[in-house]
Design a protein around this motif. Sequence first.
Motif, PDB file in Angstrom:
ATOM      1  N   LEU B 128      41.173  51.154  47.160  1.00 56.59           N
ATOM      2  CA  LEU B 128      40.242  50.460  48.070  1.00 56.59           C
ATOM      3  C   LEU B 128      40.484  50.695  49.606  1.00 56.59           C
ATOM      4  CD1 LEU B 128      40.288  46.851  46.311  1.00 56.59           C
ATOM      5  CD2 LEU B 128      38.404  48.630  46.249  1.00 56.59           C
ATOM      6  N   ASP B 129      41.294  52.109  49.630  1.00 58.87           N
ATOM      7  CA  ASP B 129      41.886  52.597  50.933  1.00 58.87           C
ATOM      8  C   ASP B 129      40.492  52.360  51.916  1.00 58.87           C
ATOM      9  OD1 ASP B 129      43.581  53.206  52.940  1.00 58.87           O
ATOM     10  OD2 ASP B 129      43.074  55.492  52.542  1.00 58.87           O
ATOM     11  N   GLY B 130      39.356  52.953  51.414  1.00 63.06           N
ATOM     12  CA  GLY B 130      38.122  53.105  52.301  1.00 63.06           C
ATOM     13  C   GLY B 130      37.146  52.031  52.273  1.00 63.06           C
ATOM     14  N   ASN B 131      37.663  50.846  52.165  1.00 66.92           N
ATOM     15  CA  ASN B 131      36.856  49.450  52.210  1.00 66.92           C
ATOM     16  C   ASN B 131      37.414  48.521  52.950  1.00 66.92           C
ATOM     17  OD1 ASN B 131      35.928  50.749  49.609  1.00 66.92           O
ATOM     18  ND2 ASN B 131      34.464  49.181  49.464  1.00 66.92           N
ATOM     19  N   ILE B 132      36.476  48.094  53.973  1.00 69.33           N
ATOM     20  CA  ILE B 132      37.211  47.241  55.138  1.00 69.33           C
ATOM     21  C   ILE B 132      36.530  45.703  54.944  1.00 69.33           C
ATOM     22  CG2 ILE B 132      37.047  46.873  57.513  1.00 69.33           C
ATOM     23  CD1 ILE B 132      37.008  49.924  57.923  1.00 69.33           C
ATOM     24  N   CYS B 133      37.449  44.703  55.263  1.00 73.38           N
ATOM     25  CA  CYS B 133      37.237  43.317  55.184  1.00 73.38           C
ATOM     26  C   CYS B 133      37.709  42.958  56.468  1.00 73.38           C
ATOM     27  CB  CYS B 133      37.991  42.702  54.026  1.00 73.38           C
ATOM     28  SG  CYS B 133      37.866  40.865  54.244  1.00 73.38           S
ATOM     29  N   ARG B 134      36.785  42.427  57.515  1.00 71.83           N
ATOM     30  CA  ARG B 134      37.217  42.058  58.602  1.00 71.83           C
ATOM     31  C   ARG B 134      37.609  40.493  58.757  1.00 71.83           C
ATOM     32  NH1 ARG B 134      39.440  46.083  59.840  1.00 71.83           N
ATOM     33  NH2 ARG B 134      38.455  47.761  61.125  1.00 71.83           N
ATOM     34  N   CYS B 135      37.627  39.838  57.548  1.00 73.38           N
ATOM     35  CA  CYS B 135      37.998  38.497  57.538  1.00 73.38           C
ATOM     36  C   CYS B 135      39.480  38.496  57.146  1.00 73.38           C
ATOM     37  CB  CYS B 135      37.233  37.753  56.617  1.00 73.38           C
ATOM     38  SG  CYS B 135      35.307  37.711  56.861  1.00 73.38           S
ATOM     39  N   THR B 136      40.091  39.850  57.014  1.00 68.24           N
ATOM     40  CA  THR B 136      41.341  39.978  56.542  1.00 68.24           C
ATOM     41  C   THR B 136      41.589  39.243  55.045  1.00 68.24           C
ATOM     42  OG1 THR B 136      42.312  37.979  57.660  1.00 68.24           O
ATOM     43  CG2 THR B 136      42.284  39.871  58.892  1.00 68.24           C
ATOM     44  N   GLY B 137      40.850  39.675  54.250  1.00 70.33           N
ATOM     45  CA  GLY B 137      41.069  38.851  52.916  1.00 70.33           C
ATOM     46  C   GLY B 137      41.543  39.921  51.850  1.00 70.33           C
ATOM     47  N   TYR B 138      42.212  40.780  52.163  1.00 67.89           N
ATOM     48  CA  TYR B 138      42.839  41.787  51.360  1.00 67.89           C
ATOM     49  C   TYR B 138      43.618  41.606  49.807  1.00 67.89           C
ATOM     50  CZ  TYR B 138      41.277  45.315  54.847  1.00 67.89           C
ATOM     51  OH  TYR B 138      40.449  45.975  55.642  1.00 67.89           O
ATOM     52  N   GLN B 139      44.568  40.320  50.228  1.00 66.99           N
ATOM     53  CA  GLN B 139      45.490  40.022  49.246  1.00 66.99           C
ATOM     54  C   GLN B 139      44.495  39.308  48.031  1.00 66.99           C
ATOM     55  OE1 GLN B 139      48.399  41.483  48.974  1.00 66.99           O
ATOM     56  NE2 GLN B 139      48.332  42.019  51.102  1.00 66.99           N
ATOM     57  N   PRO B 140      43.764  38.348  48.318  1.00 71.80           N
ATOM     58  CA  PRO B 140      42.924  37.705  47.132  1.00 71.80           C
ATOM     59  C   PRO B 140      42.106  38.945  46.709  1.00 71.80           C
ATOM     60  CG  PRO B 140      42.805  36.364  49.228  1.00 71.80           C
ATOM     61  CD  PRO B 140      43.459  37.787  49.760  1.00 71.80           C
ATOM     62  N   ILE B 141      41.572  39.865  47.237  1.00 76.11           N
ATOM     63  CA  ILE B 141      40.862  40.847  46.709  1.00 76.11           C
ATOM     64  C   ILE B 141      41.524  41.581  45.754  1.00 76.11           C
ATOM     65  CG2 ILE B 141      39.524  43.057  47.067  1.00 76.11           C
ATOM     66  CD1 ILE B 141      38.735  41.799  50.017  1.00 76.11           C
ATOM     67  N   ILE B 142      42.954  41.978  46.052  1.00 79.08           N
ATOM     68  CA  ILE B 142      43.693  42.630  45.263  1.00 79.08           C
ATOM     69  C   ILE B 142      43.974  41.667  44.021  1.00 79.08           C
ATOM     70  CG2 ILE B 142      45.640  43.974  45.114  1.00 79.08           C
ATOM     71  CD1 ILE B 142      45.567  44.259  48.117  1.00 79.08           C
ATOM     72  N   ASP B 143      44.207  40.484  43.984  1.00 81.03           N
ATOM     73  CA  ASP B 143      44.556  39.577  43.085  1.00 81.03           C
ATOM     74  C   ASP B 143      43.616  39.457  42.133  1.00 81.03           C
ATOM     75  OD1 ASP B 143      46.810  38.812  44.385  1.00 81.03           O
ATOM     76  OD2 ASP B 143      46.317  37.200  45.417  1.00 81.03           O
ATOM     77  N   ALA B 144      42.159  39.382  42.590  1.00 75.49           N
ATOM     78  CA  ALA B 144      40.879  39.247  41.908  1.00 75.49           C
ATOM     79  C   ALA B 144      40.788  40.520  40.873  1.00 75.49           C
ATOM     80  CB  ALA B 144      39.737  39.029  42.908  1.00 75.49           C
ATOM     81  N   ILE B 145      40.995  41.541  41.578  1.00 76.62           N
ATOM     82  CA  ILE B 145      40.750  42.875  40.879  1.00 76.62           C
ATOM     83  C   ILE B 145      41.796  42.955  39.713  1.00 76.62           C
ATOM     84  CG2 ILE B 145      40.590  45.506  40.902  1.00 76.62           C
ATOM     85  CD1 ILE B 145      39.380  44.939  43.707  1.00 76.62           C
ATOM     86  N   VAL B 146      42.947  42.615  39.993  1.00 78.42           N
ATOM     87  CA  VAL B 146      43.994  42.887  38.982  1.00 78.42           C
ATOM     88  C   VAL B 146      43.731  41.892  37.812  1.00 78.42           C
ATOM     89  CG1 VAL B 146      46.517  42.204  38.517  1.00 78.42           C
ATOM     90  CG2 VAL B 146      45.696  43.685  40.555  1.00 78.42           C
ATOM     91  N   ASP B 147      43.518  40.499  38.417  1.00 75.07           N
ATOM     92  CA  ASP B 147      43.072  39.470  37.322  1.00 75.07           C
ATOM     93  C   ASP B 147      41.776  39.984  36.560  1.00 75.07           C
ATOM     94  OD1 ASP B 147      42.936  37.226  35.859  1.00 75.07           O
ATOM     95  OD2 ASP B 147      42.033  36.098  37.364  1.00 75.07           O
ATOM     96  N   ALA B 148      40.718  40.354  37.025  1.00 76.67           N
ATOM     97  CA  ALA B 148      39.651  40.995  36.438  1.00 76.67           C
ATOM     98  C   ALA B 148      40.019  42.074  35.275  1.00 76.67           C
ATOM     99  CB  ALA B 148      38.421  41.495  37.369  1.00 76.67           C
ATOM    100  N   SER B 149      41.045  42.836  35.765  1.00 69.79           N
ATOM    101  CA  SER B 149      41.368  43.927  34.607  1.00 69.79           C
ATOM    102  C   SER B 149      41.870  43.352  33.225  1.00 69.79           C
ATOM    103  CB  SER B 149      42.259  45.137  35.423  1.00 69.79           C
ATOM    104  OG  SER B 149      43.494  44.459  35.187  1.00 69.79           O
ATOM    105  N   GLU B 150      42.826  42.221  33.795  1.00 64.74           N
ATOM    106  CA  GLU B 150      43.289  41.529  32.601  1.00 64.74           C
ATOM    107  C   GLU B 150      42.208  40.844  31.795  1.00 64.74           C
ATOM    108  OE1 GLU B 150      46.429  39.336  34.607  1.00 64.74           O
ATOM    109  OE2 GLU B 150      47.537  41.308  35.022  1.00 64.74           O
ATOM    110  N   ARG B 151      41.421  40.127  32.301  1.00 63.85           N
ATOM    111  CA  ARG B 151      40.157  39.491  31.523  1.00 63.85           C
ATOM    112  C   ARG B 151      39.538  40.515  30.879  1.00 63.85           C
ATOM    113  NH1 ARG B 151      37.566  35.213  36.087  1.00 63.85           N
ATOM    114  NH2 ARG B 151      39.406  34.416  36.998  1.00 63.85           N
ATOM    115  N   MET B 152      38.949  41.651  31.401  1.00 62.92           N
ATOM    116  CA  MET B 152      38.321  42.664  30.616  1.00 62.92           C
ATOM    117  C   MET B 152      38.843  43.518  29.736  1.00 62.92           C
ATOM    118  SD  MET B 152      36.465  43.868  34.161  1.00 62.92           S
ATOM    119  CE  MET B 152      35.443  45.242  33.647  1.00 62.92           C
ATOM    120  N   THR B 153      40.352  43.683  29.721  1.00 62.29           N
ATOM    121  CA  THR B 153      40.770  44.402  28.504  1.00 62.29           C
ATOM    122  C   THR B 153      42.149  43.430  28.316  1.00 62.29           C
ATOM    123  OG1 THR B 153      41.818  45.811  30.401  1.00 62.29           O
ATOM    124  CG2 THR B 153      40.203  46.855  28.878  1.00 62.29           C
ATOM    125  N   PRO B 154      41.944  42.554  27.690  1.00 58.84           N
ATOM    126  CA  PRO B 154      43.025  41.454  27.353  1.00 58.84           C
ATOM    127  C   PRO B 154      44.532  42.226  26.579  1.00 58.84           C
ATOM    128  CG  PRO B 154      41.095  40.734  26.592  1.00 58.84           C
ATOM    129  CD  PRO B 154      41.029  42.019  26.933  1.00 58.84           C
TER     130      PRO B 154
END
Lengths: 271, 154
Positions: B128-154
């Motif tokens: 995600l190095d080339g994606n910008i969030c100007r509300c500074t929400g990176y940590q929850p975004i990373i959490d969400a993607i890691v969680d999604a990966s666990e939901r999709m491949t339990p």
Amino acid sequence: MSVLPPFELHRPTSIEEVVELISWDDLPYVGGTELLLAMRAGLLNPRSLIDLKGVAEITGVRAHNGAVRIGAAVTHQQAATTEVISEKLPELPPVLLHVGNPRVRWSGTLAGNLCFAEPKSDVIPFLIALDATVTLVSADGSREMSVREFIIGPYFTARTEHELLAWIDIPVVPGRRGTYLKYQVMERPTVGVAAVRLDEGDSTITRVVVGAAGEVPVVHDVDHAHPDRSAVATAVVDALEPIDDLTGSSDYKRHVTAVYVERALEKLERM
Amino acid sequence: MTIRTVVNGRPVTEPIPVRWTLAEFVRDRLGLTGTKLSCGMQVCGVCTVLVDGRPVSACSYLAVDVDGCEVTTIEGLADAGSLHPIQAAFVDHFALQCGFCTPGFIMMAKSLLDENPRPTRKDVVDYLDGNICRCTGYQPIIDAIVDASERMTP
């Protein structure tokens, strides 16, 4: 209201057709990674674009005459994941996988990167360090030259009006080791350092190529397998003509370059 | 020029000007305005769509280059009104504030998880190095993607 100026589109299927069309007003493209931005900014207003993706001769990577030949239409991502490159040029994929971002890597090409001659290119210093060459084809014939000769200045290459950069050859040298380190806090690096060690007959050459800090890469060869890192860094910084820009002042770039040259050499020692 | 493409599973044959970007095609012609536009130079990632499964910046990609390809935009992820697991994870982790960058982050996450179903946190950050969030929400975004990966491949 369209963001791009109007142009015609050609979709040739052979190099012969491309070189019939190509001119300063008729520009080849694959992803348009650099070209479309220049058109959008009003810097280029070509009559036509020539899509290279249908030209089978330049869409692949193959071993050729002791080198790996990368066609002009090969993207960074494609090159980084091609078996012949992983096998024969294992030092290249880690560099390509840090170009721009995944979107740029999927649509941008190595050849496009060379032709644009962006001073902050990651690819150019590394290809210079690997003694890569380019082959320029026109209706009158073809010529081969080193990437070092090809890159003349910022956004300026040795390619002439009716020539196509058809492929890049990277010599395969057994025992060669290479690495690339860059310092980057925004979209473009402050400095990129390629360091390569190769045997040449009885001696071993260590080569350092510094990009991004100045307008053209600085190349520094030392006739030693384990050169004094601090001495090399000093010599490279002396040869550097850094420019002040958004990625740092020239003094700052001199400092960061010295640090990164030493780090790259240290990394090379362990390879 | 007439292009033939499949957008979010639907075959589309449309005559378009060759100068059109993919963003102009999906937003202005197809009305798929979930794809946002911001930097216009492949730096910020908000306009990310998938072409044959590969992420591209729709702002800087010619629409004619999707001729013969499959395009997936953010509108193509939810299945009959039920959110895609990545979308659901973004909601659950409050991985957005203003939401403007969200379609781009979700499309990049889709591309990452298709390629690497169980990425490490570092893999996510690198991708995600080339994606910008100007509300500074990176940590929850990373959490969400890691969680999604666990939901999709339990």
